[in-house]
Scaffold this motif. Structure first.
Motif, PDB file in Angstrom:
ATOM      1  N   GLY A  59      -2.047 -49.180  21.260  1.00  0.00           N
ATOM      2  CA  GLY A  59      -2.846 -49.870  20.091  1.00  0.00           C
ATOM      3  C   GLY A  59      -2.459 -48.992  18.994  1.00  0.00           C
ATOM      4  O   GLY A  59      -3.200 -49.014  17.957  1.00  0.00           O
ATOM      5  N   THR A  60      -1.185 -48.299  18.999  1.00  0.00           N
ATOM      6  CA  THR A  60      -1.064 -47.364  17.936  1.00  0.00           C
ATOM      7  C   THR A  60      -0.618 -47.964  16.565  1.00  0.00           C
ATOM      8  O   THR A  60      -1.116 -47.239  15.319  1.00  0.00           O
ATOM      9  N   ARG A  61      -0.191 -49.154  16.429  1.00  0.00           N
ATOM     10  CA  ARG A  61      -0.041 -49.906  14.988  1.00  0.00           C
ATOM     11  C   ARG A  61      -1.141 -50.209  14.621  1.00  0.00           C
ATOM     12  O   ARG A  61      -1.472 -50.076  13.331  1.00  0.00           O
ATOM     13  N   ALA A  62      -2.144 -50.772  15.497  1.00  0.00           N
ATOM     14  CA  ALA A  62      -3.409 -50.913  14.928  1.00  0.00           C
ATOM     15  C   ALA A  62      -4.049 -49.909  14.376  1.00  0.00           C
ATOM     16  O   ALA A  62      -4.520 -50.000  13.133  1.00  0.00           O
ATOM     17  N   LEU A  63      -4.086 -48.630  15.032  1.00  0.00           N
ATOM     18  CA  LEU A  63      -4.843 -47.645  14.416  1.00  0.00           C
ATOM     19  C   LEU A  63      -4.285 -47.010  13.147  1.00  0.00           C
ATOM     20  O   LEU A  63      -4.914 -46.915  12.226  1.00  0.00           O
ATOM     21  N   LEU A  64      -2.784 -47.076  13.123  1.00  0.00           N
ATOM     22  CA  LEU A  64      -2.050 -46.608  11.845  1.00  0.00           C
ATOM     23  C   LEU A  64      -2.592 -47.723  10.605  1.00  0.00           C
ATOM     24  O   LEU A  64      -2.752 -47.172   9.469  1.00  0.00           O
TER      25      LEU A  64
ATOM     26  N   PRO B  83      -9.341 -58.111  16.288  1.00  0.00           N
ATOM     27  CA  PRO B  83      -9.915 -57.794  15.090  1.00  0.00           C
ATOM     28  C   PRO B  83      -8.730 -57.718  14.141  1.00  0.00           C
ATOM     29  O   PRO B  83      -7.653 -57.299  14.412  1.00  0.00           O
ATOM     30  N   CYS B  84      -9.086 -58.183  12.914  1.00  0.00           N
ATOM     31  CA  CYS B  84      -7.805 -57.978  11.791  1.00  0.00           C
ATOM     32  C   CYS B  84      -8.693 -57.493  10.530  1.00  0.00           C
ATOM     33  O   CYS B  84      -9.876 -57.429  10.378  1.00  0.00           O
ATOM     34  N   LEU B  85      -7.724 -57.107   9.724  1.00  0.00           N
ATOM     35  CA  LEU B  85      -8.303 -56.614   8.469  1.00  0.00           C
ATOM     36  C   LEU B  85      -8.705 -57.527   7.320  1.00  0.00           C
ATOM     37  O   LEU B  85      -7.719 -58.509   6.949  1.00  0.00           O
ATOM     38  N   LYS B  86      -9.745 -57.275   6.496  1.00  0.00           N
ATOM     39  CA  LYS B  86     -10.040 -58.060   5.601  1.00  0.00           C
ATOM     40  C   LYS B  86      -9.078 -57.989   4.342  1.00  0.00           C
ATOM     41  O   LYS B  86      -8.607 -58.830   3.766  1.00  0.00           O
ATOM     42  N   LYS B  87      -8.555 -56.750   4.084  1.00  0.00           N
ATOM     43  CA  LYS B  87      -7.882 -56.396   3.084  1.00  0.00           C
ATOM     44  C   LYS B  87      -7.098 -55.285   3.439  1.00  0.00           C
ATOM     45  O   LYS B  87      -7.276 -53.912   3.213  1.00  0.00           O
ATOM     46  N   PRO B  88      -5.903 -55.503   4.009  1.00  0.00           N
ATOM     47  CA  PRO B  88      -4.911 -54.239   4.307  1.00  0.00           C
ATOM     48  C   PRO B  88      -4.307 -53.744   3.063  1.00  0.00           C
ATOM     49  O   PRO B  88      -4.571 -54.017   2.135  1.00  0.00           O
ATOM     50  N   GLU B  89      -3.974 -52.374   3.569  1.00  0.00           N
ATOM     51  CA  GLU B  89      -3.232 -51.624   2.234  1.00  0.00           C
ATOM     52  C   GLU B  89      -2.177 -52.483   1.435  1.00  0.00           C
ATOM     53  O   GLU B  89      -1.428 -53.244   1.877  1.00  0.00           O
TER      54      GLU B  89
ATOM     55  N   SER C 231      -2.669 -55.267  -0.383  1.00  0.00           N
ATOM     56  CA  SER C 231      -2.938 -56.583  -0.254  1.00  0.00           C
ATOM     57  C   SER C 231      -4.406 -56.888  -0.479  1.00  0.00           C
ATOM     58  O   SER C 231      -5.193 -56.149  -0.068  1.00  0.00           O
ATOM     59  N   SER C 232      -4.579 -58.029  -0.967  1.00  0.00           N
ATOM     60  CA  SER C 232      -5.950 -58.397  -1.274  1.00  0.00           C
ATOM     61  C   SER C 232      -6.540 -59.722   0.030  1.00  0.00           C
ATOM     62  O   SER C 232      -7.393 -60.021  -0.300  1.00  0.00           O
ATOM     63  N   ARG C 233      -5.272 -59.870   0.627  1.00  0.00           N
ATOM     64  CA  ARG C 233      -5.685 -61.142   1.538  1.00  0.00           C
ATOM     65  C   ARG C 233      -5.831 -60.434   2.965  1.00  0.00           C
ATOM     66  O   ARG C 233      -5.267 -59.491   3.213  1.00  0.00           O
ATOM     67  N   PRO C 234      -6.524 -61.316   3.862  1.00  0.00           N
ATOM     68  CA  PRO C 234      -6.797 -60.705   5.091  1.00  0.00           C
ATOM     69  C   PRO C 234      -5.590 -60.718   5.966  1.00  0.00           C
ATOM     70  O   PRO C 234      -4.702 -61.520   5.553  1.00  0.00           O
ATOM     71  N   ARG C 235      -5.333 -60.063   6.802  1.00  0.00           N
ATOM     72  CA  ARG C 235      -4.109 -59.884   7.475  1.00  0.00           C
ATOM     73  C   ARG C 235      -4.384 -59.500   9.006  1.00  0.00           C
ATOM     74  O   ARG C 235      -4.989 -58.506   9.285  1.00  0.00           O
ATOM     75  N   CYS C 236      -3.448 -60.234  10.043  1.00  0.00           N
ATOM     76  CA  CYS C 236      -3.682 -59.788  11.514  1.00  0.00           C
ATOM     77  C   CYS C 236      -2.413 -58.933  11.385  1.00  0.00           C
ATOM     78  O   CYS C 236      -1.257 -59.100  10.773  1.00  0.00           O
ATOM     79  N   LEU C 237      -2.366 -58.148  12.818  1.00  0.00           N
ATOM     80  CA  LEU C 237      -1.110 -57.506  13.068  1.00  0.00           C
ATOM     81  C   LEU C 237      -0.106 -58.841  13.537  1.00  0.00           C
ATOM     82  O   LEU C 237      -0.359 -59.978  13.906  1.00  0.00           O
ATOM     83  N   GLY C 238       1.392 -58.203  13.700  1.00  0.00           N
ATOM     84  CA  GLY C 238       2.244 -59.251  13.820  1.00  0.00           C
ATOM     85  C   GLY C 238       2.261 -59.868  15.295  1.00  0.00           C
ATOM     86  O   GLY C 238       1.293 -59.446  16.009  1.00  0.00           O
TER      87      GLY C 238
END
Ligand SMILES: Nc1ncnc2c1ncn2[C@@H]1O[C@H](COP(=O)(O)OS(=O)(=O)O)[C@@H](OP(=O)(O)O)[C@H]1O
Length: 359
Positions: A118-123, A304-310, A312-319
């Motif tokens: 889960g290293t990518r999620a953490l980063l 879980p996904c991010l509401k506002k990733p770095e 970006s202002s849109r929600p985003r999940c990992l690939g």
């Protein structure tokens, strides 16, 4: 007649004046942008490491021009000095390549493992934090590219401002024999984060990844067992070997005290990302900025996904390659594997003082 001519001339003059002003304004904007880019602020998005490597040549000449200044920007716990001066042209401390808008520093914290933990999620979760700047791609410096030297490594890092932490993640460091000594040589104060996950699920996840690249791959059980009928586990298969966490950790503990590590539960990172991020931010000495406000559970993705990733202002999940379905493995195969890992897991719980609940 005279009057109307004058009026027309005045209107034209007004128009010319307006267009000159807009050309002037455009020029100012272009120059500002150029200045901004020259100072590295156009680099906020992660680039592939290879791209960064090609920029290394430019950075070397930049460095010759810039006189290195000691970075007083970090807090005392995070300010680093490589303890070993034996690296040919390696710098004798974490001197930074600085300009007005920050400087490149060695990472003060590294996510060293584990693959598929889960290293990518953490980063990505950490990158929301304004005081964290991280390389997007995995640098693989301490395992694959060590001969390129510390200067090369530091040059891959994003520029940081005062108080910001530089980070990277390369999950294979955890199982690389030489990595602990090498990281120690860069800085004995490096904070080490290990995201661990049930080794059985981790092995299946690892297998799923290989299978996605080589569809004709042998079955999981064929690879996991030396002798299927005797139930002998093949520990030379990397998908199995990586999960013997206590062994790999022993190797790191020869160089770093336990206090330098944070073990993040890969399972809790999915079920309670904000809670786990709280521990991570505390460990890094950061303000708890990343909280439950930043996450939402995406039903379709099942993660879980991010509401506002770095950036970006849109929600985003990992690939798509993160959080993908696993093939079905016969329960008796999983049980044998679970029995195999049990003593190693218990040893791992004992060393870390944390029961991850895999047994
Ligand atoms: N939020 C979120 N979204 C998607 N996936 C998540 C998330 N949190 C943890 N995970 C788990 O991360 C697993 C991949 O781990 P890594 O990123 O360490 O993989 S890698 O080593 O970098 O390839 C990945 O493994 P698989 O489920 O096998 O795909 C996920 O279970």
């Amino acid at each position: 007649m005279g009057c109307s001519k004058w009026r027309a001339a005045l209107n034209l003059g007004h128009l010319r004046g307006q267009s000159a002003r807009s050309v002037f304004l455009t020029m100012i904007m272009l120059l500002t942008y150029l200045f901004y880019c020259l100072n590295g602020f156009c680099e906020s998005l992660p680039r592939p490491v290879h791209d960064q490597q090609s920029r290394h040549v430019k950075a070397v000449s930049d460095r010759r021009a810039a006189s290195p200044t000691f970075s007083a920007s970090q807090t005392s716990t995070l300010q680093e000095e490589p303890s070993n001066a034996s690296f040919g042209d390696a710098p004798s401390n974490n001197m930074s390549i600085s300009n007005t808008f920050g400087s490149k520093k060695f990472p003060q914290a590294i996510i060293i493992g584990v693959k598929k933990g889960g290293t990518r999620a953490l980063l990505e979760f950490l990158r929301i934090h304004p005081d964290v700047r991280a390389v997007g791609a995995e640098p693989h410096f301490f395992d694959r590219f060590y001969e390129k030297g510390l200067d090369w490594y530091r040059n891959l890092m994003p520029r940081t401002l005062e108080g910001q932490i530089t980070m990277e993640k390369t999950p294979s460091y955890f199982i690389t024999k030489e990595a602990p000594r090498r990281v120690f040589s860069m800085s004995r104060h490096t904070k080490l984060i290990v995201v661990v996950r049930d080794p059985v699920t981790r092995a299946v996840s690892d297998y799923t990844q290989t299978l996605s690249k080589s569809p004709g791959l042998l079955s999981f059980q064929n690879l996991a067992f030396r002798n299927l009928t005797a139930g002998l586990i093949d520990t030379s298969w990397s998908a199995v070997r990586i999960g013997i966490y206590s062994k790999h950790l022993d190797n790191w503990l020869r160089f770093f005290p336990l206090s330098r590590f944070l073990f993040v539960s890969g399972e809790r990172l999915v079920t309670d990302p904000a809670g786990e991020m709280g521990r991570v931010q505390d460990f890094l000495g950061l303000k708890r900025v990343v909280t439950d406000k930043h996450f939402y559970f995406n039903q379709t993705k099942g993660f879980p996904c991010l509401k506002k990733p770095e950036g970006s202002s849109r929600p985003r999940c990992l690939g798509k390659s993160k959080g993908r379905p696993h093939p079905l493995i016969p329960p008796d195969v999983l049980l044998r594997l679970r029995n195999f890992y049990r003593p190693f897991n218990l040893k791992f719980y004992q060393i870390t003082g944390h029961n991850f609940g895999w047994d």
